[in-house]
Design a protein around this motif. Structure first.
Motif, mmCIF file in Angstrom:
data_model
loop_
_atom_site.group_PDB
_atom_site.id
_atom_site.type_symbol
_atom_site.label_atom_id
_atom_site.label_comp_id
_atom_site.label_asym_id
_atom_site.label_seq_id
_atom_site.Cartn_x
_atom_site.Cartn_y
_atom_site.Cartn_z
ATOM 1 N N LEU A 69 0.825 -1.209 0.000
ATOM 2 C CA LEU A 69 0.000 0.000 0.000
ATOM 3 C C LEU A 69 0.861 1.261 0.000
ATOM 4 O O LEU A 69 0.419 2.329 -0.412
ATOM 5 C CB LEU A 69 -0.953 0.000 1.211
ATOM 6 C CG LEU A 69 -1.995 -1.129 1.224
ATOM 7 C CD1 LEU A 69 -2.901 -1.014 2.443
ATOM 8 C CD2 LEU A 69 -2.843 -1.115 -0.054
ATOM 9 N N VAL A 70 2.089 1.119 0.469
ATOM 10 C CA VAL A 70 3.034 2.243 0.439
ATOM 11 C C VAL A 70 4.335 1.749 -0.201
ATOM 12 O O VAL A 70 4.837 0.682 0.155
ATOM 13 C CB VAL A 70 3.315 2.771 1.870
ATOM 14 C CG1 VAL A 70 4.317 3.928 1.823
ATOM 15 C CG2 VAL A 70 2.023 3.231 2.540
ATOM 16 N N GLY A 71 4.847 2.503 -1.139
ATOM 17 C CA GLY A 71 6.068 2.101 -1.836
ATOM 18 C C GLY A 71 7.310 2.717 -1.217
ATOM 19 O O GLY A 71 7.233 3.462 -0.239
ATOM 20 N N SER A 72 8.462 2.369 -1.798
ATOM 21 C CA SER A 72 9.729 2.976 -1.354
ATOM 22 C C SER A 72 10.109 4.042 -2.374
ATOM 23 O O SER A 72 10.775 3.751 -3.366
ATOM 24 C CB SER A 72 10.829 1.915 -1.291
ATOM 25 O OG SER A 72 10.466 0.908 -0.405
ATOM 26 N N TRP A 73 9.662 5.253 -2.133
ATOM 27 C CA TRP A 73 9.882 6.328 -3.111
ATOM 28 C C TRP A 73 10.904 7.339 -2.629
ATOM 29 O O TRP A 73 11.078 8.393 -3.248
ATOM 30 C CB TRP A 73 8.548 7.015 -3.440
ATOM 31 C CG TRP A 73 7.527 6.065 -3.942
ATOM 32 C CD1 TRP A 73 6.404 5.641 -3.298
ATOM 33 C CD2 TRP A 73 7.529 5.374 -5.202
ATOM 34 N NE1 TRP A 73 5.721 4.727 -4.062
ATOM 35 C CE2 TRP A 73 6.386 4.552 -5.235
ATOM 36 C CE3 TRP A 73 8.394 5.362 -6.295
ATOM 37 C CZ2 TRP A 73 6.073 3.734 -6.318
ATOM 38 C CZ3 TRP A 73 8.089 4.548 -7.376
ATOM 39 C CH2 TRP A 73 6.943 3.752 -7.383
#
Lengths: 166, 150
Positions: A36-40
């Motif tokens: 649901l949350v990426g590594s940006w």
């Protein structure tokens, strides 16, 4: 008139709920699903959406250009350029070999003939927004190479430091 | 001009064509995003406009909004609601493209498989395409509102 807008809003809400529920379900069960949350955050390394079948593994990365240069100077590590051949022709780390990810299958046998599986390898591409270096690293590990690292900042950072290129 | 607009909104056949154009376009645009949300998330990141915590959620949900709204428009069910969502998305796409065009930011729109708008010309084409679709969307929405008020 007010009831018409209410009705359209109601329809939009139902469609939204259906879309959100299906989005969550398909993403949960799909092999290509993402977190649901990426590594940006680029300070953490190469960016990724954190896919379930993802290839970006931060533990494989060397994030310091100078640390990569020290390994380069030791002279026993093979540098592989994961970018397309046109980019490689324009400029690459001195002594590196071109192995574009899309041409992996046709080039891997030649690589194995020249370099045994114990050869230390560093892959690179265009920096922290480019996943090709990680894809190549994963393909090499799957093919049998034992010691593969990824140079996170890639060719632009190497060139900026005025380290050897050709 | 006014009469042309009235004809477009009141003509049943034209409205069906508009709905099919919108529906097919949005459904076609959703498939590759649903099959590879990671790639789509990377494209959303490339726009350089969205908070990092929202990128994956946008990549997960937007393709399904496109798919279901497109499907409903083709089927002629909940046209108003589906078209309202499509219009909101189109306004968002137009705003995102315009902002990047103004600041000279190169990006891949990610609209269809293999599409790329790294060149200025493609970005302008993309902008006009979305404005055209928004016009169709408003026409369908107004038509639905008028039908419901009768």
């Amino acid at each position: 008139m007010k009831s018409v807008f209410g009705k359209i809003t109601q329809e939009a809400c139902i469609v939204s709920i259906i879309s959100i529920v299906f989005g969550l379900l398909v993403n949960h069960f799909s092999p290509a699903g993402i977190a649901l949350v990426g590594s940006w955050d680029k300070t953490e390394g190469v960016i990724s959406a954190n896919e379930r079948n993802g290839v970006v593994v931060h533990e494989r990365e060397i994030q310091n250009v100078d640390a990569v240069k020290k390994i380069y100077d030791q002279g026993n590590t093979l540098f592989l350029d994961a970018r397309i051949s046109e980019q490689y022709e324009e400029g690459h780390i001195h002594g590196s070999i071109s192995l574009p990810v899309r041409q992996f299958d046709e080039l891997i046998d030649t690589l194995f003939e020249k370099y045994p599986s114990s050869t230390p390898i560093i892959t690179y591409c265009t920096g922290r927004e480019c996943r090709d270096s990680h894809e190549l690293a994963q393909l090499l590990l799957d093919a049998g190479y034992e010691n593969v690292k990824v140079f996170s900042d890639g060719y632009p950072a190497w060139e900026k430091k005025e380290y050897p290129i050709e | 001009m006014n009469s042309i607009g009235t004809i477009l909104i009141h003509n049943r056949k034209i409205q069906v064509v508009f709905r099919f154009i919108l529906g097919i376009t949005f459904m076609a645009a959703s498939f590759h995003k649903i099959s590879d949300p990671g790639q789509f998330a990377q494209i959303i990141y490339g726009y350089g406009l969205f908070p990092e915590n929202l990128i994956n959620l946008i990549a997960i949900f937007v393709p399904f909004f496109e798919f279901f709204c497109g499907l409903l428009l083709i089927m002629g069910i909940w046209k108003g609601g589906a078209c309202l969502i499509i219009n909101i998305m189109l306004v968002g796409f137009i705003a995102a493209i315009s902002i990047n065009l103004i600041r000279g930011y190169e990006f891949d729109c990610g609209c269809f498989p293999g599409s790329s708008s790294s060149r200025y010309f493609n970005t302008i084409t993309l902008l006009f395409r979305d404005i055209f679709l928004l016009c169709l969307g408003f026409s369908v929405l107004i038509s639905d509102i008028q039908k419901k008020t009768r």
